[in-house]
Motif scaffolding. Structure first.
Motif, PDB file in Angstrom:
ATOM      1  N   GLN A  40     -44.715 -45.861 -13.742  1.00  0.00           N
ATOM      2  CA  GLN A  40     -46.027 -45.824 -13.095  1.00  0.00           C
ATOM      3  C   GLN A  40     -46.178 -46.979 -12.110  1.00  0.00           C
ATOM      4  O   GLN A  40     -46.694 -46.796 -11.000  1.00  0.00           O
ATOM      5  N   ALA A  41     -45.732 -48.178 -12.505  1.00  0.00           N
ATOM      6  CA  ALA A  41     -45.817 -49.339 -11.623  1.00  0.00           C
ATOM      7  C   ALA A  41     -44.946 -49.148 -10.392  1.00  0.00           C
ATOM      8  O   ALA A  41     -45.361 -49.475  -9.265  1.00  0.00           O
ATOM      9  N   GLN A  42     -43.771 -48.603 -10.585  1.00  0.00           N
ATOM     10  CA  GLN A  42     -42.862 -48.353  -9.472  1.00  0.00           C
ATOM     11  C   GLN A  42     -43.453 -47.323  -8.511  1.00  0.00           C
ATOM     12  O   GLN A  42     -43.364 -47.475  -7.281  1.00  0.00           O
ATOM     13  N   ASN A  43     -44.098 -46.299  -9.067  1.00  0.00           N
ATOM     14  CA  ASN A  43     -44.731 -45.279  -8.230  1.00  0.00           C
ATOM     15  C   ASN A  43     -45.888 -45.861  -7.426  1.00  0.00           C
ATOM     16  O   ASN A  43     -46.034 -45.568  -6.228  1.00  0.00           O
ATOM     17  N   SER A  44     -46.709 -46.709  -8.054  1.00  0.00           N
ATOM     18  CA  SER A  44     -47.825 -47.347  -7.354  1.00  0.00           C
ATOM     19  C   SER A  44     -47.317 -48.211  -6.209  1.00  0.00           C
ATOM     20  O   SER A  44     -47.897 -48.218  -5.119  1.00  0.00           O
ATOM     21  N   LEU A  45     -46.227 -48.923  -6.461  1.00  0.00           N
ATOM     22  CA  LEU A  45     -45.650 -49.776  -5.429  1.00  0.00           C
ATOM     23  C   LEU A  45     -45.134 -48.941  -4.265  1.00  0.00           C
ATOM     24  O   LEU A  45     -45.393 -49.253  -3.094  1.00  0.00           O
TER      25      LEU A  45
END
Length: 267
Positions: A40-45
């Motif tokens: 999820q964090a990677q997608n947000s970035l």
């Protein structure tokens, strides 16, 4: 030079809207994420359009690299996972501050502590190369750590070790606390690979309303970095009550100071 902020990855979209060049976040925190949380964090970035080009908080406080409790096998396993995630996020610089991990315990032999730091950095260097990462040793004021408090000390250690993936960070807040001049950054030469900045009064975001002395200090930093041939990243590492408002104001101020420096070169 690029400007960024040390903050959580969830703020990457905001930083992109404000106009920052990159985001810097904590490696230990990212390493502790579940696979789902990391995805999820990677997608947000990725959606923000920013890259997480630098990461601080290299080690959790529960993983010492100095003292009797050191377990290099545990450290190696942690770094393998952490560096893989850092690389996946686009990181290029990993900041080795981690005062809790490198603090020398009371009564522990100092020669052995320095040898342990050398062993840790040698291990980290060997792993960093596989992920195209540069490690930046961050000197911390003595209130936060009792070893490696000045840029000059980090430069000396790095120069002696001669490790290809280990360099030095200069943090203006810690430097001011230790009474170390900005010229120490120029003295670091090619070993300087990352910079942190904050208003030394309260460790907050630099603002136009700061005193003239402080504002001159911000410009002085860029003058020193420019003269030293540094063209890397400068991250704001400070507390903020209103990240959007304070971040935007800091960006205007710092870019103005950089612009004044460029204008002076043309005239």
């Amino acid at each position: 030079m690029k400007l960024g902020i040390c903050t959580n990855l969830e703020n990457s979209g905001l930083l992109a809207e404000l106009g920052f060049d990159y985001i810097e976040t904590g490696l230990a925190a990212v390493s502790a994420m579940s696979q789902e949380e990391f995805a999820q964090a990677q997608n947000s970035l990725e959606c923000s359009g920013l890259r997480c080009e630098a990461m601080n908080g290299m080690l959790p406080g529960t993983l010492p690299v100095v003292g009797e409790a050191v377990e290099l096998k545990r450290v190696e396993a942690y770094l393998g996972t952490a560096f893989a995630r850092a690389h996946a996020l686009g990181a290029e610089v990993i900041v080795f501050g981690s005062g809790g991990s490198r603090r020398v315990p009371e009564g522990f032999p100092w020669p052995r502590a320095w040898r342990q730091l050398r062993e840790y950095l040698s291990l980290a260097d060997s792993l960093a190369g596989a992920y195209d990462l540069q490690i930046a040793i961050e000197p911390l004021r003595r209130e936060e750590c009792n070893i490696l408090s000045r840029v000059s000390e980090a430069v000396e250690l790095t120069a002696v070790l001669e490790l290809p993936h280990v360099g030095v960070l200069g943090d203006t807040y810690h430097m001011r606390s230790e009474g170390e001049p900005l010229s120490a950054l120029a003295d670091a030469g090619e070993l300087l690979c990352h910079v942190h900045i904050a208003c030394p009064e309260g460790r907050r975001f630099p603002q136009e309303k700061d005193s003239e002395d402080l504002r001159e200090g911000y410009q002085g930093l860029f003058q020193v970095l420019e003269a030293a041939g540094y063209n890397g990243r400068v991250s704001i590492e400070a507390g903020a009550q209103q990240l959007a408002e304070e971040g935007a104001a800091s960006l205007r101020l710092l870019r103005a100071r950089m612009g004044q420096l460029a204008e002076g070169k043309r005239t």
